[in-house]
Write an enzyme that holds these catalytic residues in place. Structure first.
Site, short mmCIF file in Angstrom:
data_model
loop_
_atom_site.label_atom_id
_atom_site.label_comp_id
_atom_site.label_asym_id
_atom_site.label_seq_id
_atom_site.Cartn_x
_atom_site.Cartn_y
_atom_site.Cartn_z
N ASP A 415 77.36 50.00 118.25
CA ASP A 415 76.15 50.46 117.58
C ASP A 415 74.90 49.91 118.26
O ASP A 415 74.87 48.76 118.70
CB ASP A 415 76.19 50.00 116.11
CG ASP A 415 75.02 50.50 115.31
OD1 ASP A 415 74.89 51.73 115.15
OD2 ASP A 415 74.23 49.66 114.83
N GLU A 468 76.64 53.86 121.64
CA GLU A 468 75.55 54.62 121.01
C GLU A 468 74.27 54.15 121.70
O GLU A 468 73.67 53.16 121.31
CB GLU A 468 75.48 54.38 119.51
CG GLU A 468 74.45 55.27 118.83
CD GLU A 468 73.71 54.63 117.68
OE1 GLU A 468 73.01 55.35 116.95
OE2 GLU A 468 73.80 53.40 117.51
#
Length: 735
Positions: A415, A468
């Site tokens: 993330d 990401e």
């Protein structure tokens, strides 16, 4: 460690021949304050002139006796819970302590008679920041040590003056169990006999500025269910049944394999279900729809449910909201036995400031940088990790390995990578300092990501790491040995933003945004991409996928179907968030999850929603059976435009090829009109093309405009009927 009534005889045996030497005022004060670095030098049994001194720290005890060979000898009370005495012995014997409280008595081994239960190699690797199985060295480890069963407690707290174990059985008072410092490693250790699984504990830190506070264990492998915050002693007893899956998951590189992902927030997929109940339902559902993988939003322990798991306090503990760590292992095992890979969202970019967790862990910045400008994440009210510190980097690298090795996780989607890579991320001038070369890149974060990826790929064959990363940073999926970050795949945020922008316009206006659907192919081979329609795109006013579309209900669903057909045929892997597979109209709610009632027989539009779900099932089925759609995702020779500039028609057409050159023709018509006899020049020597999927099929809720018969090219041109707001796939006809 529970108290028990005993019927052993009154103290008998040798009486201490001399009074125990008094502790120095400094040692006594530091010991009682929890600020002594070596309590084992003061407590336990030690040779002194005249025999062996025994000293115990047992607050609230009425009496403490030494038991040797079945005989009990009382120790004298020195006040403040200290008991001591000297026995006329030549050497330290095997002994236990008999402790009497007002509420009962217990006999226990003395924690301060044991040697350190952590080896020199472990300490060396910790100091070097290279302990790749750090969870086996730090935290609470049930074990047998020097022939006695108990639990070894270890914690890294280099700035602390002292550390003590506080637990449910001590009523959260750490006084009687101070830990010893293991030198320059910054690690504190204590073996507690008789303590086993299920014990709730924390570490009581005495900071160098004199404050005392309780902290959950950063390495805890199990945690209490929020809002409780204690760590729990645990060990795995799970027997895996996925040997075949694990043996073959590395057979094909992920970028050359089908990879279709269903993204799930486990607590809300079916609210109220635990890990084992989910294990019976979710793999079956995902398999039926044909996805190859399920991606779990973070399952590591987090105090605030509304963070969706992205503000982690227990990096090594699956959330207790849904069950035990072994229950989570059962869930992963069930997915594997159903042929479904498990990807987990992993959050090494930041952590919350809760005072019982990682923040200022030993009273000083430890996991976070000491510079407040660098420590504070400006967007999320959290701390960032200090990637330049070897022990912090080790904590995170080992954590990535931990999920792969201990829970058989098949992939880590990392993330917020961009927030780690840039020193000026969400910061204004004056709020950051350039790196040593004057740039904005965080060199320490780069090194961490490279180390993490290289370590995971070396230790866990078949695992994929996914970034990401929302910028144009070069080399995210390039190998580390050539200067890349080393990820296996990267979310294509540009494709996602551009394509959703295009599809959200009225068809009459789409010609002005035609490039938003073609631009992705300019950079399609710069990285190994995943095309994500994730949770972030269906919350906070962004609307669910079907609600982004224009027109009436039929047109909205047709747009979704056409868009999904385009997405599944576009180079790159696919990811779809739960609820979007059946065109739920409302944004995702963390409290209520997908609107499953839309599929119920009694709902008047249930057939409409089932039609979209049936399409997703068929998209996955054809996709997995057609290597042209995935085998050459990262190779330019796997793609060729057929129609790229037909903006006025809102038409896109391209060919996909597998490694043997076998084609699939994908044609999307994003206008609401039927286009008859639409001519496409298709290279190659295909004798005839057969429609293999059409998103306008009546089975999906479409109008039924199809090409039912094989279409033969004439001088290289094929003429098709393009259904309205639809995507059509064709393959060479094989009579």
């Amino acid at each position: 460690m529970a108290l028990r009534d005993t019927s052993t005889p009154e103290p008998s045996g040798p009486v201490p021949s001399t009074t125990a030497p008094a502790l120095s005022p400094e040692d006594r004060g530091r010991l009682l304050a929890g600020a002594h670095h070596d309590p084992h030098a003061l407590l336990g049994a030690h040779p002194v002139p005249g025999g062996i001194v025994f000293r115990a720290l047992r607050p609230f005890a009425r009496s403490v006796s030494v038991v040797i060979g079945g005989q009990r000898t009382a120790l004298a009370s020195d006040g403040d819970g200290l008991f001591s005495g000297v026995l006329p012995l030549d050497a330290v014997p095997e002994y236990t302590l008999h402790v009497a409280y007002d509420g009962g008595e217990q006999e226990t081994h003395d924690p301060y008679r044991f040697l350190p239960a952590l080896g020199e190699l472990d300490l060396h690797l910790i100091r070097e920041g290279r302990h790749e199985q750090l969870w086996q060295a730090l935290g609470a480890q049930p074990m047998t040590h020097q022939g006695v069963t108990g639990t070894r407690f270890t914690v890294w707290a280099p700035n602390a003056q002292g550390v003590r174990v506080a637990a449910d059985f001590t009523y959260w008072d750490g006084t009687q169990f101070p830990m010893r410092s293991l030198g320059a490693s910054g690690v504190w250790e204590l073996f507690l006999p008789g303590v086993g699984e299920g014990t709730a504990y924390k570490f009581e830190i005495h900071s160098r500025d004199g404050h005392r506070f309780l902290k959950a264990d950063p390495m805890a492998r199990r945690a209490e269910e929020p809002p409780n915050t204690a760590s729990i002693v645990t060990a795995s007893h799970y027997e895996w049944g996925d040997a075949e899956w694990m043996a073959h998951r590395a057979d094909t590189p992920v970028h050359e394999a089908p990879f279709s992902v269903y993204e799930v927030h486990l607590p809300s997929w079916r609210p109220g279900m635990d890990y084992r109940q989910l294990a019976e339902e979710l793999p079956k559902y995902v398999r039926d729809l044909g996805f190859t993988h399920v991606e779990l939003m973070p399952v590591a322990e987090h105090p605030f449910h509304g963070s969706w798991g992205y503000q982690v306090t227990g990096f090594y503990a699956p959330t207790a909201r849904l069950g035990s760590p072994d229950d989570f292992r059962y869930f992963v095992d069930s997915c594997h036995r159903a042929g479904i890979g498990v990807i987990m969202d992993w959050v090494p970019a930041h952590f919350p400031k809760d005072d019982w967790a990682l923040a200022r862990f030993d009273g000083d910045p430890l996991y976070e940088p000491g510079d407040d400008r660098r420590a504070e994440h400006p967007d999320w009210g959290t701390y960032e990790f200090d990637f330049a510190r070897t022990e912090v980097r080790n904590f995170l690298v080992a954590n990535a390995v931990y999920w792969c090795e201990e829970f058989h996780i098949d992939g880590l989607r990392v993330d917020a990578v961009a927030s780690m890579l840039y020193l000026d991320y969400s910061r204004e001038d004056g709020q950051w300092e350039p790196n040593a070369y004057g740039g904005r890149e965080d060199l320490a974060a780069m090194g961490f990501l490279q180390e993490m990826n290289a370590t995971v790929y070396r230790r866990a064959p078949g695992v994929v790491t996914i970034a990401e990363e929302s910028t144009a940073w070069g080399g995210v999926t390039r190998p580390t040995d050539t200067g890349g970050l080393g990820f296996g795949l990267k979310w294509n945020m540009g494709w996602m933003h551009d394509s959703l922008e295009y599809i959200s316009h009225e068809p009459v206006h789409r010609k002005y945004h035609h490039h938003e659907m073609t631009f992705s192919m300019v950079y399609a081979y710069s990285e190994n991409y995943v095309l994500p329609i994730s949770h972030d795109e269906v919350v906070h006013g962004k609307q669910a996928l079907v609600s982004k579309m224009q027109g009436d209900w039929w047109q909205r669903r047709a747009n979704v179907r056409a868009y999904l057909g385009f997405m599944w045929s576009h180079p790159g892997k696919q990811l779809l968030f739960m609820g979007q597979e059946f065109a739920q109209g409302a944004e995702w709610s963390v409290e209520h999850g997908p609107e499953w009632w839309l599929l119920d027989d009694g709902y008047h539009s249930a057939g409409d929603h089932r039609g979209v779900r049936d399409l997703v099932r068929d998209l996955n089925a054809v996709y997995r059976a057609t290597p042209a759609l995935w085998q050459c995702d990262t190779r330019p020779d796997g793609f060729r435009w057929v129609v790229v500039d037909s903006a006025d028609d809102n038409v896109f057409a391209f060919l996909r090829y597998d490694a043997e050159g076998n084609p699939l023709l994908a044609v999307s018509n994003f206008s609401p009109v039927v286009r008859h006899d639409y001519a496409l020049w298709v290279p190659g020597d295909v004798v005839a093309w057969q429609e293999t999927l059409n998103t306008d099929d009546t089975r999906y809720g479409g109008s039924g405009v199809t090409n039912p018969d094989p279409v033969k090219p004439e001088d290289g041109w094929v003429r098709l009927t393009l259904p309205p707001l639809a995507t059509v796939w064709l393959m060479p006809f094989a009579p």
